[in-house]
Design an enzyme around this catalytic site. Structure first.
Site, PDB file in Angstrom:
ATOM      1  CG  MET A   1      -1.856  -1.235   1.252  1.00  0.00           C
ATOM      2  SD  MET A   1      -2.855  -1.409  -0.240  1.00  0.00           S
ATOM      3  CE  MET A   1      -4.071  -0.143   0.079  1.00  0.00           C
TER       4      MET A   1
ATOM      5  CG  LEU B   1       6.836   1.295  -5.774  1.00  0.00           C
ATOM      6  CD1 LEU B   1       7.415   0.185  -6.645  1.00  0.00           C
ATOM      7  CD2 LEU B   1       7.328   1.169  -4.339  1.00  0.00           C
TER       8      LEU B   1
ATOM      9  CG  ASN C   1       0.125  -3.032  -8.097  1.00  0.00           C
ATOM     10  OD1 ASN C   1       0.186  -3.536  -6.974  1.00  0.00           O
ATOM     11  ND2 ASN C   1      -0.851  -2.193  -8.435  1.00  0.00           N
TER      12      ASN C   1
ATOM     13  CG  HIS D   1      -5.933  -1.661  -9.374  1.00  0.00           C
ATOM     14  ND1 HIS D   1      -5.769  -0.924  -8.216  1.00  0.00           N
ATOM     15  CD2 HIS D   1      -7.090  -1.232  -9.929  1.00  0.00           C
ATOM     16  CE1 HIS D   1      -6.776  -0.089  -8.095  1.00  0.00           C
ATOM     17  NE2 HIS D   1      -7.588  -0.253  -9.112  1.00  0.00           N
TER      18      HIS D   1
HETATM   19  C1  GRF Z   1      -5.747  -7.248  -3.544  1.00  0.00           C
HETATM   20  O1  GRF Z   1      -7.107  -7.008  -3.669  1.00  0.00           O
HETATM   21  C2  GRF Z   1      -4.992  -6.533  -4.613  1.00  0.00           C
HETATM   22  O2  GRF Z   1      -5.715  -6.399  -5.787  1.00  0.00           O
HETATM   23  C3  GRF Z   1      -4.738  -5.187  -3.997  1.00  0.00           C
HETATM   24  O3  GRF Z   1      -4.516  -5.430  -2.635  1.00  0.00           O
HETATM   25  C4  GRF Z   1      -5.189  -6.624  -2.277  1.00  0.00           C
HETATM   26  C5  GRF Z   1      -4.184  -7.519  -1.592  1.00  0.00           C
HETATM   27  O4  GRF Z   1      -4.779  -8.668  -1.054  1.00  0.00           O
HETATM   28  N1  GRF Z   1      -3.603  -4.541  -4.628  1.00  0.00           N
HETATM   29  P1  GRF Z   1      -3.861  -9.785  -0.379  1.00  0.00           P
HETATM   30  O5  GRF Z   1      -3.047  -9.080   0.722  1.00  0.00           O
HETATM   31  O6  GRF Z   1      -2.980 -10.371  -1.424  1.00  0.00           O
HETATM   32  O7  GRF Z   1      -4.814 -10.764   0.199  1.00  0.00           O
END
Ligand code: GRF
Length: 207
Positions: free
Chosen positions: A96, A99, A113, A115
């Protein structure tokens, strides 16, 4: 070009639950991904993803924001850690943070990444709720290379799911996550096999 005689060295960055991390671990342990996770790095010491890493004897590194005056300094230290582990592909699995150029330039077209929306729709936080509020009938997930923007880099793979009339953020997120756990390891596999080429925004995948 990476040394194809050795498993690809991954560094996985996380902040939370780590279900995408788990999906990649499972594919490696099943012999379906020729990769080795050299380290899992979290900016959040409470992340359950760290517990998952330790359960599989993967080095779990906490790299918190405190002590860094600016984001570029944090990223410079992150680059040092990743290069110290010999990482070839950086995987953002629910990391979260945005970068900076320091990270992006250190790993050109080698940071991925995931999303939880069909980019370029609904970038940023709460993508599933954004999709529900907009009233789209389909959403999904996107695996993309990372640039310095928020979810703006070249798109590698996408998967689509229907949005149901009675969906909540939780039910839609669960449907999308099932696709994430399939799509993200698949994108990593394409990278490992050297089948991805990037030309500007456009990603081509060799059959
Ligand atoms: C996922 O929904 C991904 O798309 C987003 O963050 C979430 C991470 O979930 N970037 P997890 O920690 O892999 O369960």
């Amino acid at each position: 070009m990476r040394n194809r005689s050795q498993p690809c060295v991954l560094g996985i960055l996380v902040s939370g639950n780590g279900s995408n991390l788990q999906a990649i671990i499972d594919r490696i342990e099943a012999g379906e991904l020729d990769a080795r996770i050299a380290c899992v790095i979290s900016n959040n010491s409470e992340a359950f993803a760290l517990t998952r890493a330790k359960a599989h004897n993967i080095p779990a590194v906490v790299h918190e924001n405190s002590g860094f005056r600016e984001r570029r300094e944090y990223d410079a230290a992150l680059v040092d850690i990743l290069q110290g582990y010999g990482v070839e592909l950086v995987v953002l699995a629910g990391f979260m943070r945005i970068l900076t150029d320091v990270m992006v330039n250190a790993f050109p077209n080698a940071i991925m990444n995931i999303h939880p929306a069909l980019l370029p729709a609904f970038p940023g936080l709460h993508a599933q709720q954004q999709a529900l509020d907009y009233g789209v009938k389909y959403s999904g997930c996107t695996v993309h290379f990372v640039d310095c923007g928020t979810d703006t880099g070249p798109i590698i793979l996408q998967a689509v799911v229907p949005v149901n009339q009675d969906d909540t953020e939780e039910t839609l997120s669960a449907r999308i996550q099932a696709e994430e756990h399939r799509t993200f390891p698949e994108a990593v596999r394409l990278f490992i096999e050297g089948r991805i080429t990037v030309n500007g925004r456009l990603v081509r995948i060799q059959a």
